[in-house]
Design a protein around this motif. Structure first.
Motif, PDB file in Angstrom:
ATOM      1  N   ALA A  29       0.830  -1.202   0.000  1.00 53.27           N
ATOM      2  CA  ALA A  29       0.000   0.000   0.000  1.00 53.27           C
ATOM      3  C   ALA A  29       0.869   1.258   0.000  1.00 53.27           C
ATOM      4  N   ALA A  30       1.961   1.236   0.772  1.00 51.68           N
ATOM      5  CA  ALA A  30       2.861   2.394   0.799  1.00 51.68           C
ATOM      6  C   ALA A  30       3.513   2.609  -0.562  1.00 51.68           C
ATOM      7  N   ALA A  31       3.839   1.525  -1.270  1.00 48.69           N
ATOM      8  CA  ALA A  31       4.447   1.656  -2.594  1.00 48.69           C
ATOM      9  C   ALA A  31       3.469   2.281  -3.583  1.00 48.69           C
ATOM     10  N   VAL A  32       2.205   1.835  -3.544  1.00 47.37           N
ATOM     11  CA  VAL A  32       1.199   2.398  -4.455  1.00 47.37           C
ATOM     12  C   VAL A  32       0.992   3.885  -4.165  1.00 47.37           C
ATOM     13  N   ILE A  33       0.852   4.235  -2.900  1.00 43.12           N
ATOM     14  CA  ILE A  33       0.657   5.635  -2.526  1.00 43.12           C
ATOM     15  C   ILE A  33       1.897   6.459  -2.878  1.00 43.12           C
ATOM     16  N   GLY A  34       3.082   5.886  -2.619  1.00 40.50           N
ATOM     17  CA  GLY A  34       4.315   6.607  -2.909  1.00 40.50           C
ATOM     18  C   GLY A  34       4.479   6.918  -4.382  1.00 40.50           C
ATOM     19  N   ILE A  35       4.155   5.963  -5.240  1.00 41.18           N
ATOM     20  CA  ILE A  35       4.266   6.200  -6.685  1.00 41.18           C
ATOM     21  C   ILE A  35       3.278   7.289  -7.122  1.00 41.18           C
ATOM     22  N   ALA A  36       2.060   7.246  -6.562  1.00 42.14           N
ATOM     23  CA  ALA A  36       1.063   8.258  -6.923  1.00 42.14           C
ATOM     24  C   ALA A  36       1.503   9.650  -6.486  1.00 42.14           C
ATOM     25  N   LEU A  37       2.115   9.754  -5.302  1.00 45.97           N
ATOM     26  CA  LEU A  37       2.546  11.062  -4.812  1.00 45.97           C
ATOM     27  C   LEU A  37       3.841  11.529  -5.459  1.00 45.97           C
ATOM     28  N   PRO A  40       3.430  14.036  -8.964  1.00 46.96           N
ATOM     29  CA  PRO A  40       3.342  15.512  -8.848  1.00 46.96           C
ATOM     30  C   PRO A  40       4.513  16.122  -8.087  1.00 46.96           C
ATOM     31  N   ALA A  41       5.068  15.387  -7.111  1.00 49.36           N
ATOM     32  CA  ALA A  41       6.203  15.939  -6.363  1.00 49.36           C
ATOM     33  C   ALA A  41       7.420  16.119  -7.267  1.00 49.36           C
ATOM     34  N   ALA A  42       7.703  15.119  -8.099  1.00 47.65           N
ATOM     35  CA  ALA A  42       8.830  15.237  -9.024  1.00 47.65           C
ATOM     36  C   ALA A  42       8.575  16.327 -10.060  1.00 47.65           C
ATOM     37  N   GLY A  43       7.329  16.453 -10.512  1.00 44.40           N
ATOM     38  CA  GLY A  43       7.008  17.522 -11.456  1.00 44.40           C
ATOM     39  C   GLY A  43       7.204  18.901 -10.858  1.00 44.40           C
ATOM     40  N   GLY A 234       4.065   8.666   1.795  1.00 39.72           N
ATOM     41  CA  GLY A 234       4.805   9.905   1.588  1.00 39.72           C
ATOM     42  C   GLY A 234       6.302   9.705   1.702  1.00 39.72           C
ATOM     43  N   ALA A 235       6.728   8.853   2.655  1.00 41.73           N
ATOM     44  CA  ALA A 235       8.163   8.552   2.789  1.00 41.73           C
ATOM     45  C   ALA A 235       8.690   7.846   1.549  1.00 41.73           C
ATOM     46  N   VAL A 236       7.893   6.918   1.004  1.00 45.76           N
ATOM     47  CA  VAL A 236       8.298   6.242  -0.232  1.00 45.76           C
ATOM     48  C   VAL A 236       8.396   7.241  -1.376  1.00 45.76           C
ATOM     49  N   ALA A 237       7.445   8.193  -1.453  1.00 46.35           N
ATOM     50  CA  ALA A 237       7.485   9.206  -2.506  1.00 46.35           C
ATOM     51  C   ALA A 237       8.750  10.059  -2.400  1.00 46.35           C
ATOM     52  N   CYS A 238       9.145  10.433  -1.187  1.00 47.77           N
ATOM     53  CA  CYS A 238      10.382  11.210  -1.005  1.00 47.77           C
ATOM     54  C   CYS A 238      11.590  10.437  -1.502  1.00 47.77           C
ATOM     55  N   LEU A 239      11.647   9.146  -1.194  1.00 50.02           N
ATOM     56  CA  LEU A 239      12.774   8.328  -1.644  1.00 50.02           C
ATOM     57  C   LEU A 239      12.790   8.211  -3.170  1.00 50.02           C
ATOM     58  N   ILE A 240      11.610   8.087  -3.787  1.00 49.96           N
ATOM     59  CA  ILE A 240      11.545   7.981  -5.249  1.00 49.96           C
ATOM     60  C   ILE A 240      12.037   9.273  -5.898  1.00 49.96           C
ATOM     61  N   VAL A 241      11.590  10.421  -5.376  1.00 47.77           N
ATOM     62  CA  VAL A 241      11.995  11.705  -5.951  1.00 47.77           C
ATOM     63  C   VAL A 241      13.498  11.909  -5.810  1.00 47.77           C
ATOM     64  N   LEU A 242      14.037  11.646  -4.614  1.00 47.29           N
ATOM     65  CA  LEU A 242      15.474  11.832  -4.396  1.00 47.29           C
ATOM     66  C   LEU A 242      16.288  10.876  -5.257  1.00 47.29           C
ATOM     67  N   ASP A 272      10.019  21.008   1.971  1.00 42.78           N
ATOM     68  CA  ASP A 272       9.247  20.331   0.928  1.00 42.78           C
ATOM     69  C   ASP A 272       8.913  18.899   1.348  1.00 42.78           C
ATOM     70  N   ALA A 273       9.909  18.202   1.897  1.00 45.59           N
ATOM     71  CA  ALA A 273       9.676  16.826   2.341  1.00 45.59           C
ATOM     72  C   ALA A 273       8.642  16.782   3.460  1.00 45.59           C
ATOM     73  N   ALA A 274       8.742  17.727   4.403  1.00 45.96           N
ATOM     74  CA  ALA A 274       7.781  17.764   5.507  1.00 45.96           C
ATOM     75  C   ALA A 274       6.370  18.052   4.986  1.00 45.96           C
ATOM     76  N   ALA A 275       6.251  18.954   3.999  1.00 53.25           N
ATOM     77  CA  ALA A 275       4.937  19.265   3.429  1.00 53.25           C
ATOM     78  C   ALA A 275       4.351  18.053   2.729  1.00 53.25           C
ATOM     79  N   LEU A 276       5.198  17.302   2.002  1.00 53.98           N
ATOM     80  CA  LEU A 276       4.708  16.101   1.315  1.00 53.98           C
ATOM     81  C   LEU A 276       4.243  15.058   2.317  1.00 53.98           C
ATOM     82  N   LEU A 277       5.009  14.854   3.383  1.00 56.80           N
ATOM     83  CA  LEU A 277       4.625  13.873   4.403  1.00 56.80           C
ATOM     84  C   LEU A 277       3.334  14.300   5.103  1.00 56.80           C
ATOM     85  N   ALA A 278       3.219  15.585   5.415  1.00 58.76           N
ATOM     86  CA  ALA A 278       2.010  16.068   6.083  1.00 58.76           C
ATOM     87  C   ALA A 278       0.788  15.923   5.173  1.00 58.76           C
ATOM     88  N   ALA A 279       0.957  16.239   3.875  1.00 60.28           N
ATOM     89  CA  ALA A 279      -0.166  16.106   2.942  1.00 60.28           C
ATOM     90  C   ALA A 279      -0.579  14.645   2.801  1.00 60.28           C
TER      91      ALA A 279
END
Length: 312
Positions: A29-37, A40-43, A234-242, A272-279
């Motif tokens: 579930a975290a992987a699916v959510i991370g890819i979705a987030l 837009p974060a990378a964009g 959100g943590a997975v999304a941060c790792l993907i973007v970085l 930015d990372a904190a905002a993504l995690l909070a969102a």
């Protein structure tokens, strides 16, 4: 107040234990959510870097006035004098043909080609900053200068900055639409996940309600479950973007060097990372709240139907 905090602490602990008890489904579930987030974060990070690149270039249009190759220093002096008297010219600077040759000689791959030429092929030039950046004034100033003796060509520079700004505005709007769509998808994913949790705990929830548990007591651990699931995504999304930025950093730096651009790819800030995690946590909480609220509004299993009104 202490009792309220204890209830939230207990609900948080129950949600964390439930997540830890099913690590495989939690990671998926975290992987699916991370890819979705991450999309837009990378964009957003890409747009921010493009804006930084564009801000390093003057946004005001400029006119490059190229003199004829046979023009001498006297012709350049006469054109310089006319530019001083021209009301539409706010400022200008002279670029000698020797400066142009030397600058291009420092470009990789051009030094040998330029050395093989019998003479300097570049003309003297003036870079003129207009007083009025409107299209009509620019066209008029361009026509005026182009008619002067000794002027070979007048070119409008930096018009691409306006085009870039317009394209970035369109891209930002599309990014916002994509972010809203994917945020809705995250809420739906959390909604369905919590719905499955509720179905698995239906008997426990019904028993709690019979014992007098409030809706807030039932809703609280499930909302924390959704928030923690969103936080993990959100943590997975941060790792993907970085990771994506690190993968393209070296090729982009090399490409910018080929065009003599001082460009450094900027990483997301801790804010930015904190905002993504909070969102992500907030969207997970929202999806869980909607799912639990829907279940609590449903009629209880085995509940007695309302007695008919004898007055009717």
């Amino acid at each position: 107040m202490r009792n309220w905090l204890a209830q939230h602490r207990d609900a948080f602990g129950r949600a964390a234990r439930r997540l830890a008890g099913s690590p495989v489904s939690t990671l998926l579930a975290a992987a699916v959510i991370g890819i979705a987030l991450a999309l837009p974060a990378a964009g957003e990070v890409l747009l921010r870097n493009l804006l930084a690149l564009g801000s390093g270039v003057s946004g005001r249009p400029e006119l490059s006035v190229f003199l004829a190759t046979e023009a001498d220093k006297g012709d350049a002096a006469r054109i310089q004098a006319r530019l001083r008297r021209t009301e539409g010219a706010r400022s200008f600077r002279f670029v000698a043909r020797e400066q142009t040759l030397e600058r291009l000689r420092r470009t990789e791959g051009l030094a040998e080609v330029l050395d093989s030429l019998p003479h300097n092929p570049f003309p003297d030039a003036f870079v003129v900053e207009p007083a009025d950046a409107s299209e009509r004034s620019l066209a008029q100033l361009r026509e005026t200068i182009a008619a002067w003796p000794g002027v070979e060509h007048v070119q409008l520079d930096n018009a691409w900055v306006k085009r870039l700004a317009a394209l970035l505005g369109i891209a930002r709007g599309a990014l916002l639409a994509l972010g809203a769509l994917l945020a809705t998808a995250l809420v739906v994913i959390t909604f369905n996940t919590i719905r499955l949790q509720i179905l698995g705990q239906r008997d426990e929830i019904e028993l709690s309600r019979l014992l007098g548990a409030t809706d807030g007591f039932i809703r609280r651990p499930l909302c924390y479950f959704g928030a923690l699931q969103g936080l993990a995504g959100g943590a997975v999304a941060c790792l993907i973007v970085l990771g994506s930025l690190e993968a393209v950093r070296a090729p982009l730096t090399e490409l910018a060097g080929l065009y003599n651009l001082a460009f450094t790819l900027r990483d997301p800030t801790p804010g930015d990372a904190a905002a993504l995690l909070a969102a992500a946590a907030a969207l997970g909480w929202l999806g869980a709240w909607l799912s639990v609220s829907r279940h609590l509004r449903e009629p209880r299993a085995g509940a007695m139907p309302a007695a008919p009104d004898p007055t009717r």
